[in-house]
Write an enzyme that holds these catalytic residues in place. Structure first.
Site, PDB file in Angstrom:
ATOM      1  CB  CYS A  65      20.253  15.837  -6.540  1.00  0.00           C
ATOM      2  SG  CYS A  65      18.894  16.131  -5.580  1.00  0.00           S
ATOM      3  N   GLY A  95     -12.376 -12.852   0.844  1.00  0.00           N
ATOM      4  CA  GLY A  95     -12.384 -13.768  -0.347  1.00  0.00           C
ATOM      5  C   GLY A  95     -11.217 -14.764  -0.554  1.00  0.00           C
ATOM      6  CG  HIS A 152       4.248  -1.407  -4.657  1.00  0.00           C
ATOM      7  ND1 HIS A 152       2.894  -2.106  -4.508  1.00  0.00           N
ATOM      8  CD2 HIS A 152       4.992  -2.447  -5.097  1.00  0.00           C
ATOM      9  CE1 HIS A 152       3.037  -3.241  -5.053  1.00  0.00           C
ATOM     10  NE2 HIS A 152       4.291  -3.547  -5.404  1.00  0.00           N
ATOM     11  CG  ASN A 171      -1.793  -1.277   1.303  1.00  0.00           C
ATOM     12  OD1 ASN A 171      -1.996  -1.799   0.371  1.00  0.00           O
ATOM     13  ND2 ASN A 171      -2.272  -1.507   2.364  1.00  0.00           N
TER      14      ASN A 171
HETATM   15  N1  APR Z   1     -10.179  -7.304   5.039  1.00  0.00           N
HETATM   16  C1  APR Z   1      -9.076  -8.019   4.352  1.00  0.00           C
HETATM   17  N2  APR Z   1      -9.003  -8.163   2.999  1.00  0.00           N
HETATM   18  C2  APR Z   1      -9.794  -7.595   2.237  1.00  0.00           C
HETATM   19  C3  APR Z   1     -10.824  -6.685   2.701  1.00  0.00           C
HETATM   20  C4  APR Z   1     -11.119  -6.516   4.268  1.00  0.00           C
HETATM   21  N3  APR Z   1     -11.851  -5.743   4.822  1.00  0.00           N
HETATM   22  N4  APR Z   1     -11.576  -6.041   1.595  1.00  0.00           N
HETATM   23  C5  APR Z   1     -11.070  -6.924   0.690  1.00  0.00           C
HETATM   24  N5  APR Z   1     -10.188  -7.454   0.819  1.00  0.00           N
HETATM   25  C6  APR Z   1      -9.155  -8.373   0.108  1.00  0.00           C
HETATM   26  C7  APR Z   1      -9.925  -8.896  -1.438  1.00  0.00           C
HETATM   27  O1  APR Z   1     -10.677  -9.896  -1.420  1.00  0.00           O
HETATM   28  C8  APR Z   1      -8.737  -8.859  -2.273  1.00  0.00           C
HETATM   29  O2  APR Z   1      -8.167 -10.247  -1.896  1.00  0.00           O
HETATM   30  O3  APR Z   1      -8.306  -7.402  -0.393  1.00  0.00           O
HETATM   31  C9  APR Z   1      -7.494  -7.896  -1.613  1.00  0.00           C
HETATM   32  C10 APR Z   1      -7.286  -6.605  -2.458  1.00  0.00           C
HETATM   33  O4  APR Z   1      -6.362  -7.136  -3.670  1.00  0.00           O
HETATM   34  P1  APR Z   1      -5.964  -5.948  -4.675  1.00  0.00           P
HETATM   35  O5  APR Z   1      -7.140  -5.177  -4.890  1.00  0.00           O
HETATM   36  O6  APR Z   1      -5.725  -6.876  -5.956  1.00  0.00           O
HETATM   37  O7  APR Z   1      -5.066  -5.163  -3.882  1.00  0.00           O
HETATM   38  P2  APR Z   1      -3.505  -5.610  -3.852  1.00  0.00           P
HETATM   39  O8  APR Z   1      -3.300  -7.270  -3.662  1.00  0.00           O
HETATM   40  O9  APR Z   1      -2.774  -4.833  -2.700  1.00  0.00           O
HETATM   41  O10 APR Z   1      -2.808  -5.076  -5.314  1.00  0.00           O
HETATM   42  C11 APR Z   1      -1.267  -5.114  -5.389  1.00  0.00           C
HETATM   43  O11 APR Z   1      -1.517  -4.272  -7.448  1.00  0.00           O
HETATM   44  O12 APR Z   1      -2.631  -2.521  -8.602  1.00  0.00           O
HETATM   45  C12 APR Z   1      -1.249  -3.007  -8.100  1.00  0.00           C
HETATM   46  O13 APR Z   1       0.383  -1.748  -7.194  1.00  0.00           O
HETATM   47  C13 APR Z   1      -1.065  -2.119  -6.897  1.00  0.00           C
HETATM   48  O14 APR Z   1      -0.145  -2.606  -4.722  1.00  0.00           O
HETATM   49  C14 APR Z   1      -0.961  -3.080  -5.842  1.00  0.00           C
HETATM   50  C15 APR Z   1      -0.819  -4.345  -6.238  1.00  0.00           C
END
Ligand code: APR
Length: 248
Positions: free
Chosen positions: A133, A220, A122, A105
């Protein structure tokens, strides 16, 4: 909601923990995830536009498009505050002899909550960096819509985040390797990530292969859900406080 009794027992004796987080831990702070239910990529056209705007080549050819895309994300994040999941990780860190948090994040909420040993793989939208610089500056991402001039050398600065198509910074890779491969923690907790990137799934697969405790918190299912020893199907704000309570 309770933790499985055998997991509670194993957590009682835990002294070191590695945590990997993704956008899901910030969902309960009102920041939309990228994928999954309500994710910003759900609208495929908008998702493709965002990915293209937030790519290294676009920063080279049209930096203002990249800066505007970051400003748009920052405005969506708005005045987001750390939630119970972020705060539980601070409590967990205080209870252990060794704790390392690798986050994908860029919202800065782990630092805002008080987590200390954080690897922001990231980067952060609150930072601009001068590739000429090396100077770094704190910025307000919601209002920075063009390359700020470096205060030290005057060159145009770039966002302090890893854009699509860019390599991870060498110092970050070295730190990840040291913390998760060379001298891995006893257990790994992966929270709120779709775990699509090899450097995110890798440490979890490695830990499982070596019989170290692996836990996933996610409402999920992901590619890791059938790999980890415990898949806790629910939100970070629900399960992380329970994990914090189970530690001694
Ligand atoms: N608590 C825990 N997990 C949750 C919640 C919650 N309240 N709500 C949603 N999720 C889960 C979803 O089920 C999903 O599996 O969080 C996950 C989010 O996945 P992504 O949206 O793909 O996010 P992330 O895995 O961080 O993406 C990785 O992809 O787009 C690039 O650079 C961006 O850092 C990001 C990277």
């Amino acid at each position: 909601m309770e933790l499985p009794a055998d997991l509670r027992t194993r957590l009682e004796g835990l002294r070191s923990l590695g945590v990997i987080t993704g956008a899901g831990i910030s969902a309960e702070s009102g920041i939309p995830t990228y994928r999954g239910i309500g994710g910003i990529y759900a609208d495929r056209a908008r998702g493709a536009e965002i990915v293209e705007s937030l790519s290294g080549p676009t920063l080279q050819t049209d930096p203002e498009r990249t800066w505007r895309a970051i400003a748009d994300l920052a405005q969506h994040a708005g005045p987001a505050q750390p939630n119970a999941g972020h705060r539980a990780l601070v409590e967990i860190e205080s209870k252990l002899d060794r704790f390392v948090l690798l986050t994908q994040n860029v919202d800065g909420l782990h630092g805002a909550a008080g987590s200390e040993n954080v690897i922001p793989v990231h980067g952060s939208i609150h930072v601009a960096r001068c590739d000429h610089c090396g100077h770094e500056a704190t910025i307000d991402p919601a209002t920075t819509t063009a390359s700020p001039a470096c205060m030290r050398c005057g060159a145009p600065m770039r966002p302090g985040v890893v854009l699509f198509g860019e390599m991870l910074p060498h110092d970050v890779v070295r730190r990840m390797d040291r913390e998760f491969a060379v001298n891995p923690p006893e257990a790994l907790l992966v929270v709120g990530t779709s775990a699509l990137f090899p450097y995110i799934a890798g440490p979890v697969l490695e830990a499982r292969r070596h019989g170290r405790l692996t836990i996933e918190v996610n409402p999920g299912r992901t590619d890791l859900s059938d790999v980890v020893e415990y898949h806790l199907e629910g939100g970070a704000g629900t399960y992380l406080p329970l994990i914090a309570q189970a530690l001694r």
